[in-house]
Every structure is written in C-alpha cells, then in structure tokens.
Design a protein around this motif. Structure first.
Motif, short mmCIF file in Angstrom:
data_model
loop_
_atom_site.label_atom_id
_atom_site.label_comp_id
_atom_site.label_asym_id
_atom_site.label_seq_id
_atom_site.Cartn_x
_atom_site.Cartn_y
_atom_site.Cartn_z
N ASP A 117 18.33 29.63 -15.88
CA ASP A 117 18.46 28.97 -17.16
C ASP A 117 17.49 27.80 -17.18
O ASP A 117 17.86 26.66 -16.92
N GLN A 157 7.82 30.32 -13.36
CA GLN A 157 8.15 29.54 -14.56
C GLN A 157 7.51 28.15 -14.54
O GLN A 157 7.74 27.34 -15.44
N ASP A 205 15.91 26.31 -19.53
CA ASP A 205 16.15 25.26 -20.52
C ASP A 205 17.18 24.25 -20.02
O ASP A 205 16.99 23.04 -20.15
N ALA A 206 18.26 24.73 -19.40
CA ALA A 206 19.28 23.82 -18.86
C ALA A 206 18.72 23.01 -17.68
O ALA A 206 18.98 21.82 -17.57
N LEU A 246 15.56 22.21 -17.22
CA LEU A 246 14.62 21.22 -17.75
C LEU A 246 15.36 20.05 -18.42
O LEU A 246 14.90 18.91 -18.33
N ALA A 247 16.49 20.33 -19.04
CA ALA A 247 17.30 19.25 -19.61
C ALA A 247 17.80 18.33 -18.50
O ALA A 247 17.79 17.10 -18.66
N ASP A 250 7.68 18.79 -18.36
CA ASP A 250 8.86 18.09 -17.85
C ASP A 250 8.67 17.64 -16.41
O ASP A 250 9.16 16.59 -16.01
N ARG A 252 5.56 26.81 -17.68
CA ARG A 252 6.41 26.43 -18.82
C ARG A 252 7.08 25.07 -18.58
O ARG A 252 7.33 24.32 -19.52
N ALA A 253 7.36 24.77 -17.31
CA ALA A 253 8.06 23.52 -16.97
C ALA A 253 7.12 22.35 -16.75
O ALA A 253 7.57 21.22 -16.56
#
Length: 189
Positions: free
Chosen positions: A178, A43, A180-181, A183-184, A50, A46-47
């Motif tokens: 997760d 992944q 998205d979580a 990366l947040a 960030d 995609r990250a």
C-alpha cells in the motif's frame, strides 16, 4: 560514493533515521527493522518526491536483505539529488547481530529471501537444461548457458533480472504494497 552504516551505527541512531526497506512486500512481512517503511525497489520512482522530503528532514537509511538492492536504490536516489545511506549487510546482518525484526500483524508465513529464491530458480533451470540436453535434444543446454551468462551479467552489473521477475510472483506479494499509505506515513515523520 554511497554512504554505508554498520549495524551498530544504525541501531544506535535508529530513532533519528528514516528507514526504508526496498524489498518485496513478502520479504518485508517475513521480518524488517523496527519502524522501517516498505517501499519496494520497483516503486522507488513513484516515491521519489516523498523520499526527497524525508531526506530534507533527516537522514534516510535504505535496507534490503543483504545490501545489494539498497545500494542500487541509493545510486538511483543520488542520481536524483537525494542523499541516502545503506545498511551494510542488510537485514541479514541486522538479525545476525541479535537485533529484533518486526513482522506486520497477522504475518505468520515466512517467505524465502530473494537471494535464496534466485539460487533455487537458477540451479533448477541449469539442471533442467542439462537433463533435457542429455535426454531430449542438445540444444536445451543453451538454457543452462543462458542462466550462466545471466549470473555473470548480474555479478558484473550488481543487478539481477531474475530477482526482478521473481519479485512479481504472488508468494512475494502476500499483500499489496500500500504505497499510498506508506507515503502518508513517510510524510508524517
């Protein structure tokens, strides 16, 4: 050139580092460095935006079980202009020096490390190829030869296709990463 931090260096600077664990969610759940975020190696692309932002705010430390996958991740980040360091010896060295490993809440089942899974799978397929080659048809020995060739390729390139395939198995993903979580959380640091 990849920057590497020894375990004692990382431990003394843990509060100022953004630690990213690139192992599978199953391996991460079995125990990770305190405050590490799980961004599985597959992944990483995609990250990337960030992680770049985190690197602009401070030093990023990538970890895995032994240091091989985190070195590969460091190379990938460097190719994209993102500086990062790797932990020498990975979480194995971290734990061997008596440092604490965190586990997510509700995580009780330990998952074998990826290197152990690869050794078991490679050994099993080699034995199967030899047995089938002896008792069924000699062509099955090619199975063993294929694994041997794959292991040599893996050592030369410092990559492992078998590990990539095993990482997709359900027991290595007890929970969906997760991203998205994660990366947040990364953005909030």
């Amino acid at each position: 050139m990849i920057t590497a931090l020894a375990t004692d260096q990382a431990r003394s600077r843990l509060h100022e580092l953004t630690v990213i664990d690139v192992r599978t969610p199953g391996e991460y759940a079995a125990g990770h460095i305190p405050s590490a975020l799980n961004i599985p190696l597959d992944q990483l692309g995609r990250a990337l935006p960030d992680i770049r932002g985190a690197a602009e705010r401070g030093e990023v430390l990538l970890v895995c079980a032994s240091g091989a996958r985190s070195e590969n991740a460091c190379r990938t980040l460097a190719e994209n202009g993102v500086p990062a360091a790797t932990l020498v010896g990975g979480t194995g060295a971290w734990a061997a020096q008596g440092n604490e490993l965190e586990r997510p809440q509700g995580s009780t089942k330990a998952t074998w490390g990826m290197e152990r899974q690869v050794r078991l799978t490679a050994g099993s397929v080699v034995l199967l190829g030899l047995a089938l080659g002896e008792f069924v048809h000699p062509a099955f020995r090619l199975l063993s030869a294929g694994i041997a060739g794959g292991l040599v390729f893996s050592a030369v390139t410092n990559t492992c296709g078998m590990a990539a395939m095993l990482a997709k198995l359900p027991h290595n993903r007890p929970r969906q990463a997760d991203l998205d979580a994660t990366l947040a959380q990364l953005r909030a640091r």
